[in-house]
Design an enzyme around this catalytic site. Structure first.
Site, short mmCIF file in Angstrom:
data_model
loop_
_atom_site.label_atom_id
_atom_site.label_comp_id
_atom_site.label_asym_id
_atom_site.label_seq_id
_atom_site.Cartn_x
_atom_site.Cartn_y
_atom_site.Cartn_z
N GLU A 42 0.82 -1.22 0.00
CA GLU A 42 0.00 0.00 0.00
C GLU A 42 0.85 1.26 0.00
O GLU A 42 0.44 2.28 -0.56
CB GLU A 42 -0.93 -0.01 1.22
N ASP A 138 -2.67 -2.97 3.72
CA ASP A 138 -2.98 -3.05 5.15
C ASP A 138 -4.03 -4.11 5.44
O ASP A 138 -5.02 -4.24 4.69
CB ASP A 138 -3.47 -1.69 5.66
N TYR A 343 0.92 -3.16 14.38
CA TYR A 343 -0.08 -2.46 13.57
C TYR A 343 -0.92 -1.50 14.41
O TYR A 343 -1.50 -1.90 15.42
CB TYR A 343 -0.98 -3.49 12.90
#
Length: 763
Positions: A42, A138, A343
């Site tokens: 991404e 993601d 994350y």
């Protein structure tokens, strides 16, 4: 002779076998060369991290290649929903009679700024030697949408696998590639993402166009933005309508201890009747204080749970004044660039069982500097027993934010990154340390049948509180108590203390506090208090749906409200602008309720789990939009600018609007198509030499002046001279870089999320 021919045949067969072997080896080599996997990430930093781990080290135009892999990236949303004029040219001009706009078939377009990168991805997908793809965007709903739209728009039919990881450290990436998942497993998640995007487009586009054509002013409406504004409006109304009420407290000081009067029935310490308070105080002056009961109890307190993104944003806002967006950006850097935290976009405060075996390695990674002793102590705790912060059932896509197994170089982090890293590490260490154990003493005393009480606490074992040098959690708990903790001498029941010093104090109830970014995040996460319908099923729904927006989008929503000049900041407090207050009067009640977005999120979650069909959801959204547009068309109202200035726009000649941005005061053209804006003043990080508050900068370049609320003024040249003398080391280059940054921020788009889709409209 026979033996000679036999020998020749033998030589021939040997040569043939060797040739066949060489041919087979070449065929195998060609097959392996044609069996290349295309990995699509991404962001650039993620693509580089992945390429490093899997050995794609040859740099090409828009991608990296090597070791049987090609690694490229999407650079955010390459493919976006087509604007209305794509369906019909007549929609280029906003017209009341054209609404609602409800596409029967959905069209997408390539973002102009990223058209080149899309072309690169499409060519890579079409390469004959690329036999499959790896989706490395993601791991979440929006990441799924970004990849799938590119995949579908490129008309790719090749199989793809899903990389689903919560950490960007090398080991996590390597493990993720060893356990790639079938990409089709996430089809329902993609369907939910499509429904979210299209539903927001239908409702937001139509409502925004209708309000704008009705009132001659671009008024942005959204299912999350509008209820957020409504919550702030409700809080402002509560503050305006609040009437302070007096209350009284009676205390008795004796033997170095302060005892507070307490109502025996309710347990409250406040007295609303002034006469009653006076009588209690007068009576207490005439009699001794008798200790009726001294009770000591050993108690223990567990550490607060690990961080999810919202809790981290709240803490960073309260402690450092960071905005929600700033905290998220710092977390992204620590996750993607430095790879020292997991994350960030998570709504869970728990870990899964499979993370437990890695705890020791994570402790090794943080065993540096201020954390070394704490980490060594945490290692001595049982790391494989029953842990309160481990619960698979309370983790959906991603576990809580914790350090990775990557060793950190604190010197490589910026001051802001270091602060966020410190919060996460200390919380991680805290949950691994023993409980805090303390002895609580509660004294019940009386003065002529009037009850008084005192409390004290003695620390036995600090436990997890050793991770927090400032003991702020104690302070937070203490602030909620009406009877404050104090150090108590050795006391026993039956003791009598003559003539205590009696004090009668008057106080007044305080209005609710205005929202800050931290408290607004909390309200968005749990907006039950602002719901009109408190039905238990709705309350449960909004809890399960996670409130207004998602943990990943709330920071952006708050930023958009500031950029749209619907909210402004005064200090750390948030206020609605006149534009927002007028908009809320015009918007139908349904669009202002948290129940709407909670219901949407719940249905989207059901779609992601395969429990609801997306066509059913979209049919309901279309019907809702038609009803909403009909309702707005029948409403009557007015909108007027009360922030018009006499200064005219240099581009179109219309009068400019005076608006307060998040950190600046600006003049903005009232014509959205014109888009002119100029910065009048901007809050800076420069501190006043008199009161040390942040100063505003008025003007531009060398003519700029720093102004403080205390009255201090300073020209740019004087400011530079003073900073140089103080050792600030501000050079002309520093100032030029700073001014360039300010200019860049000033040129950012004024409008919200619908701006890109609505650009080029003609009212």
């Amino acid at each position: 002779m026979f033996s000679k021919w036999k020998y020749l045949f033998y030589i021939h067969d040997s040569i043939y076998a060797i040739k066949k072997q060489i041919k087979n080896e070449r065929r195998k080599q060609n097959l392996s060369e044609k069996n290349i996997k295309l990995v699509i990430a991404e962001k650039p930093s993620v693509a580089q991290s992945i390429a490093k781990v899997i050995g794609a080290d040859k740099r090409e135009d828009g991608y990296l290649e090597g070791n049987g892999y090609i690694v490229s990236l999407c650079v955010g949303h390459l493919v976006e929903l087509a604007s209305p004029e794509f369906y019909d040219e007549k929609y280029e001009k906003w017209r009341y009679e054209d609404l609602p706009i409800l596409p029967s078939e959905w069209n997408y377009q390539i973002a102009e700024a990223t058209r080149k990168q899309f072309g690169i991805l499409k060519k890579l997908m079409e390469r004959e030697d690329v036999t499959g793809l790896v989706e490395a965007t993601d791991a979440g709903r929006e990441g799924e949408l970004i990849f799938r739209l590119v995949y579908d728009q490129a008309k790719c039919k090749k199989p793809f696998e899903r990389l689903w990881i919560s950490s960007m450290e090398d080991q996590a990436i390597s493990d993720g590639f060893s356990h790639l998942k079938n990409g089709r497993k996430y089809d329902d998640l993609y369907r939910a993402a499509l429904c979210r995007e299209r539903a927001d487009w239908i409702v937001g586009m139509n409502a925004t166009r209708l309000f704008s054509t009705l009132y001659g002013q671009t008024l942005n409406v959204g299912r999350v933005m509008t209820p957020t504004l409504a919550m702030i409006a409700q809080r402002e109304q509560e503050i305006r309508e609040f009437v302070p009420k007096p209350y009284y407290t009676v205390t008795a000081a004796a033997g170095g201890v302060v005892y507070t009067w307490k109502d025996e029935k309710s347990g409250g310490t406040r007295i609303s009747d002034p006469e009653k308070a006076k009588q209690i105080a007068e009576k207490a002056k005439r009699y001794p204080l008798v200790l009726q009961n001294v009770e000591k109890k050993k108690k223990q307190k567990e550490a607060p749970l690990l961080y999810d993104l919202t809790e981290l944003q709240r803490d960073a806002s309260a402690r450092f004044g960071y905005s929600a967006k700033q905290t998220l950006n710092l977390m992204q850097s620590l996750y993607e660039t430095h790879k020292v935290l997991t994350y960030p976009r998570t709504d869970s405060r728990y870990l899964t069982k499979d993370i437990v075996p890695t705890l020791k390695e994570r402790l090794d990674a943080v065993s540096i500097g201020p954390y070394k002793a704490l980490a060594q102590q945490a290692k001595r705790s049982p790391l494989n027993g029953k842990l309160s912060f481990v619960n698979d059932a309370k983790v959906s896509d991603h576990h809580a934010i914790i350090p990775t197994e990557q060793y950190v170089q604190l010197s490589a982090l910026s001051n802001e990154e270091r602060r966020i890293y410190d919060l996460v590490v200390r919380r991680f260490l805290a949950v691994l340390l023993p409980p805090c154990v303390y002895e609580e003493t509660v004294i019940q005393a009386s003065i002529e049948k009037e009850c008084f009480t005192a409390r004290g606490k003695r620390m036995v074992e600090k436990g997890w509180q050793e991770a927090y040098e400032d003991n702020r959690y104690d302070e937070e708990d203490e602030a909620k108590e009406e009877v404050r903790e104090q150090n108590l001498p050795l006391l026993e029941a039956g003791m009598k203390i003559g003539q205590p010093k009696i004090s009668l104090r008057e106080g007044k109830t305080k209005p609710p506090a205005r929202f800050t970014e931290g408290t607004l995040l909390s309200a968005m996460e749990n907006p039950v208090r602002y719901m009109e319908n408190r039905d238990s099923s709705l309350v449960k729904t909004i809890g399960e749906a996670g409130g207004l927006g998602t943990v990943a989008t709330r920071a952006d929503i708050i930023e958009k409200l500031f950029r749209s000049f619907l909210m402004e900041k005064k200090g750390n407090e948030i206020y609605l602008t006149s534009k927002a207050r007028q908009l809320l009067k015009l918007v139908p009640a349904d669009l202002k309720k948290p129940e709407l977005t909670a219901s949407w999120e719940m249905q989207l979650n059901d779609i992601a789990k395969g429990k609801k069909r997306r066509d059913v959801f979209m049919k309901e959204i279309r019907s809702y939009t038609v009803e909403l547009i009909d309702e707005i068309k029948t409403e009557e109202g007015t909108f007027r600018h009360d922030n018009l200035t006499n200064k005219k726009c240099p581009n179109c000649g219309k009068r400019l609007l005076a608006v307060n941005g998040k950190n600046a005061k600006l003049l903005v053209c009232q014509d959205r198509e014109c888009g002119y804006r100029e910065t009048v003043s901007r809050t800076t990080n420069a501190r006043c030499p008199v009161c040390h508050k942040r100063m505003e900068m008025i003007g531009k370049g060398e003519d700029a002046t720093f102004v403080c609320a205390c009255g201090h003024k300073e020209r740019m040249t004087k400011f530079q001279e003073r900073r140089k003398k103080e050792g600030g080391g501000v050079t002309k280059r520093d100032v030029a870089a700073y001014m360039k940054k300010q200019k860049k921020e000033a040129e950012e788009p004024v409008n919200n999320a619908f701006a890109a889709a609505l650009k080029g409209i003609k009212l």
